[in-house]
Design a protein around this motif. Structure first.
Motif, PDB file in Angstrom:
ATOM      1  N   VAL A 286       0.883  -1.171   0.000  1.00  0.00           N
ATOM      2  CA  VAL A 286       0.000   0.000   0.000  1.00  0.00           C
ATOM      3  C   VAL A 286       0.915   1.214   0.000  1.00  0.00           C
ATOM      4  N   TYR A 287       1.055   1.869  -1.173  1.00  0.00           N
ATOM      5  CA  TYR A 287       1.995   2.990  -1.294  1.00  0.00           C
ATOM      6  C   TYR A 287       1.633   3.814  -2.533  1.00  0.00           C
ATOM      7  N   LYS A 288       2.378   4.921  -2.735  1.00  0.00           N
ATOM      8  CA  LYS A 288       2.159   5.758  -3.914  1.00  0.00           C
ATOM      9  C   LYS A 288       2.860   5.146  -5.122  1.00  0.00           C
ATOM     10  N   PHE A 289       2.165   5.118  -6.243  1.00  0.00           N
ATOM     11  CA  PHE A 289       2.774   4.596  -7.458  1.00  0.00           C
ATOM     12  C   PHE A 289       3.647   5.642  -8.152  1.00  0.00           C
ATOM     13  N   ASP A 290       3.579   6.904  -7.686  1.00  0.00           N
ATOM     14  CA  ASP A 290       4.294   7.970  -8.394  1.00  0.00           C
ATOM     15  C   ASP A 290       5.418   8.568  -7.549  1.00  0.00           C
ATOM     16  N   PHE A 291       6.040   7.751  -6.655  1.00  0.00           N
ATOM     17  CA  PHE A 291       7.234   8.232  -5.962  1.00  0.00           C
ATOM     18  C   PHE A 291       8.272   8.681  -6.990  1.00  0.00           C
ATOM     19  N   VAL A 292       8.947   9.774  -6.698  1.00  0.00           N
ATOM     20  CA  VAL A 292      10.044  10.187  -7.577  1.00  0.00           C
ATOM     21  C   VAL A 292      11.180   9.169  -7.489  1.00  0.00           C
ATOM     22  N   VAL A 302       6.777  -6.423  -4.220  1.00  0.00           N
ATOM     23  CA  VAL A 302       5.470  -6.987  -4.590  1.00  0.00           C
ATOM     24  C   VAL A 302       5.613  -8.000  -5.724  1.00  0.00           C
ATOM     25  N   ASN A 303       6.273  -7.584  -6.792  1.00  0.00           N
ATOM     26  CA  ASN A 303       6.325  -8.428  -7.996  1.00  0.00           C
ATOM     27  C   ASN A 303       7.129  -9.709  -7.784  1.00  0.00           C
ATOM     28  N   LYS A 308       0.306  -8.083  -4.624  1.00  0.00           N
ATOM     29  CA  LYS A 308      -0.388  -7.024  -5.354  1.00  0.00           C
ATOM     30  C   LYS A 308      -0.119  -5.693  -4.661  1.00  0.00           C
ATOM     31  N   ALA A 309      -0.448  -4.595  -5.366  1.00  0.00           N
ATOM     32  CA  ALA A 309      -0.216  -3.267  -4.799  1.00  0.00           C
ATOM     33  C   ALA A 309      -1.450  -2.397  -4.986  1.00  0.00           C
ATOM     34  N   VAL A 310      -1.618  -1.426  -4.084  1.00  0.00           N
ATOM     35  CA  VAL A 310      -2.698  -0.437  -4.148  1.00  0.00           C
ATOM     36  C   VAL A 310      -2.072   0.950  -4.121  1.00  0.00           C
ATOM     37  N   ASP A 311      -2.562   1.817  -4.998  1.00  0.00           N
ATOM     38  CA  ASP A 311      -2.026   3.179  -5.136  1.00  0.00           C
ATOM     39  C   ASP A 311      -2.791   4.123  -4.215  1.00  0.00           C
ATOM     40  N   TRP A 317      -9.007   4.624  -2.558  1.00  0.00           N
ATOM     41  CA  TRP A 317      -8.124   3.469  -2.692  1.00  0.00           C
ATOM     42  C   TRP A 317      -8.407   2.400  -1.641  1.00  0.00           C
ATOM     43  N   GLY A 318      -9.052   2.794  -0.557  1.00  0.00           N
ATOM     44  CA  GLY A 318      -9.370   1.827   0.484  1.00  0.00           C
ATOM     45  C   GLY A 318     -10.265   0.698  -0.022  1.00  0.00           C
ATOM     46  N   LYS A 319     -11.141   1.014  -0.988  1.00  0.00           N
ATOM     47  CA  LYS A 319     -11.998  -0.028  -1.557  1.00  0.00           C
ATOM     48  C   LYS A 319     -11.168  -1.034  -2.351  1.00  0.00           C
ATOM     49  N   ASP A 320     -10.138  -0.523  -3.034  1.00  0.00           N
ATOM     50  CA  ASP A 320      -9.238  -1.440  -3.744  1.00  0.00           C
ATOM     51  C   ASP A 320      -8.510  -2.346  -2.756  1.00  0.00           C
ATOM     52  N   LEU A 321      -8.126  -1.783  -1.621  1.00  0.00           N
ATOM     53  CA  LEU A 321      -7.487  -2.586  -0.579  1.00  0.00           C
ATOM     54  C   LEU A 321      -8.404  -3.729  -0.157  1.00  0.00           C
ATOM     55  N   ALA A 322      -9.677  -3.401   0.105  1.00  0.00           N
ATOM     56  CA  ALA A 322     -10.624  -4.424   0.559  1.00  0.00           C
ATOM     57  C   ALA A 322     -10.914  -5.445  -0.529  1.00  0.00           C
TER      58      ALA A 322
END
Length: 474
Positions: A286-292, A302-303, A308-311, A317-322
């Motif tokens: 569970v993290y940002k996909f757009d870290f610099v 993850v890979n 899996k990952a949630v952005d 995004w909490g619904k994606d987590l669930a």
């Protein structure tokens, strides 16, 4: 005289037998009523009857197969309607005239449509067989999941922790819905150089999600520091928790990493991944996909472990987590049983007469539409590609489905003609020629009656002769 009487009686008996046979054939309609009637003909006719009955059953099998394909087609048609609606919404979200709030509303509807697709896939059934997703097999083994939440608790994490807390119960419910009946959870916080493993009433593990929620509440009120030693925290979690061994073909060990920053101890990435792989633990991020900087390291965690990952930069995004984590962890616990089966149809009377029908797994995870973000027009374009691919997959299978159905209908028509011809051929061997048998019966009855009359006459002649002989003696 005695010779005449014996001869007439013999003929009468023979004709009576022939009369009985004719009556037997006329009453049954069959020329062959027992093997003695025609031994060779009986063997041929029984072989033909076996073939005919097999053909009749094959036609019923084919009709069942067609009905199954119709059920599958109905479900896929509805799924394609949902995908069409999702595509229209994504095109709408690609327009930069929309605000972030507008896009959040669109994502909310897309999440509901995706849930609808999964509902259709999970519940489209024919004769208790799921035709759009793999079967759930009862192996008698209790399905398990061990989940440790490793949570960044530095100063900017309160909002993230709150969202995880609010969606945790739904995540656990989604795991349970896949058949996982034994769930254990652990909780680890890390900030600066502090790594704290929570204890619960039952020890280091708990089966009560509310105890994890209470632990997150404690974190929300104690955020501090700014150093994220995520790799060290993961490594200590692996060492501290006694994860249960994976059943054959399944993944039951999981770590959920929650952070809003890249790891400060990235130099430990390789050893951390190696440790996770040795223990066969999947990591969910569970993290940002757009870290610099740093997102590549989290992606690798993850890979390389099959998670899996949630952005967290995505609205809701909490619904994606669930939904996504819940389904993925649940399916991993049943991985060995979740292969999409082929359906074998017996479409003829011989062992080689079968047809394999490939079914489609139409769940959103297999269509590639689980991870869709619409926070920018660029992300909307990426989502559009995913939807287009999903629609192509469904359209392709619907076409294949139609081809199967047409083929089965042609085979069914051919079998109907085959049954008609083989029934006719068998009839020529076994059925009586009614006109011929009636003529034969009539002839034998007349001859039998004549034989009977002659026998009576012979008896009268013998009696008169004996009376005259006795009179002459006297």
């Amino acid at each position: 005289m005695k010779i005449l009487n014996n001869f007439s009686m013999s003929n009468w008996r023979k004709r009576n037998k022939r009369v009985s046979r004719s009556i037997e054939k006329l009453s049954s309609g069959l020329r062959i009523n027992k093997a003695a009637d025609d031994a060779a003909g009986l063997a041929i006719s029984e072989r033909m009857e076996s073939k005919r009955r097999g053909i009749c059953q094959a036609q019923r099998n084919i009709q069942d197969g067609i009905s199954m394909l119709q059920t599958s087609e109905a479900g896929l048609g509805k799924i394609q309607e949902y995908l069409q609606r999702m595509r229209a919404l994504i095109i709408k979200a690609a327009n930069d005239t929309l605000s972030l709030g507008d896009r959040a509303k669109i994502e909310e509807e897309i999440d509901e449509l995706r849930s609808g697709i999964n509902d259709i896939a999970n519940h489209t059934m024919f004769n208790e067989t799921r035709v759009l997703c793999p079967p759930i097999l009862d192996t008698g083994i209790q399905k398990k999941a061990d989940i440790v939440f490793v949570v960044d608790n530095t100063g900017s994490m309160a909002t993230i922790q709150e969202e995880v807390k609010n969606n945790l119960l739904d995540m656990i419910q989604n795991i349970s819905d896949t058949g996982i009946t034994d769930i254990r959870m652990g909780l680890v916080e890390y900030k600066d150089f502090i790594i704290n493993k929570f204890s619960f009433s039952s020890g280091k593990w708990t089966s009560n999600p509310n105890e994890i929620i209470n632990g997150l509440d404690i974190m929300i009120g104690s955020n501090s520091g700014g150093t994220e030693n995520a790799m060290q925290a993961i490594s200590e979690a692996v060492d501290y928790y006694d994860f249960r061994d994976n059943e054959v073909g399944t993944h039951q060990k999981h770590i959920v990493l929650v952070t809003n920053e890249d790891a400060d101890d990235q130099n430990q990435l390789s050893s951390t991944i190696s440790e996770l792989q040795v223990e066969d633990i999947q990591l969910y991020g569970v993290y940002k996909f757009d870290f610099v900087d740093g997102v590549e390291e989290l992606d690798a965690l993850v890979n390389d472990t099959g998670g899996k990952a949630v952005d967290i930069s995505k609205p809701l995004w909490g619904k994606d987590l669930a939904t996504n984590f819940g389904s993925a962890i649940g399916e991993a616990g049943s991985k060995g049983e979740l292969e999409m089966p082929d359906i074998s149809l017996q479409i003829g009377s011989d062992e080689s007469d079968n047809l394999l029908i490939k079914l489609m797994d139409a769940r959103s995870s297999k269509l590639g539409i689980d991870l869709i973000s619409l926070t920018s027009s660029e992300q909307a374009m990426e989502a559009l590609k995913k939807i287009n691919m999903a629609m192509d997959m469904v359209s392709s299978y619907r076409s294949e489905n139609g081809s199967y159905r047409n083929r089965l209908e042609y085979i069914q028509n051919n079998l109907a003609n085959y049954e008609l011809n083989i029934t006719s051929a068998k009839s020529m061997i076994t059925d009586s020629d009614m006109v011929k048998e009636i003529m034969e019966l009539t002839k034998n009855q007349i001859i039998s009656e004549a034989s009977e009359a002659i026998t009576v006459q012979a008896k009268n002649i013998l009696r008169d002769f004996m009376e005259n002989l006795l009179a002459s003696i006297e």
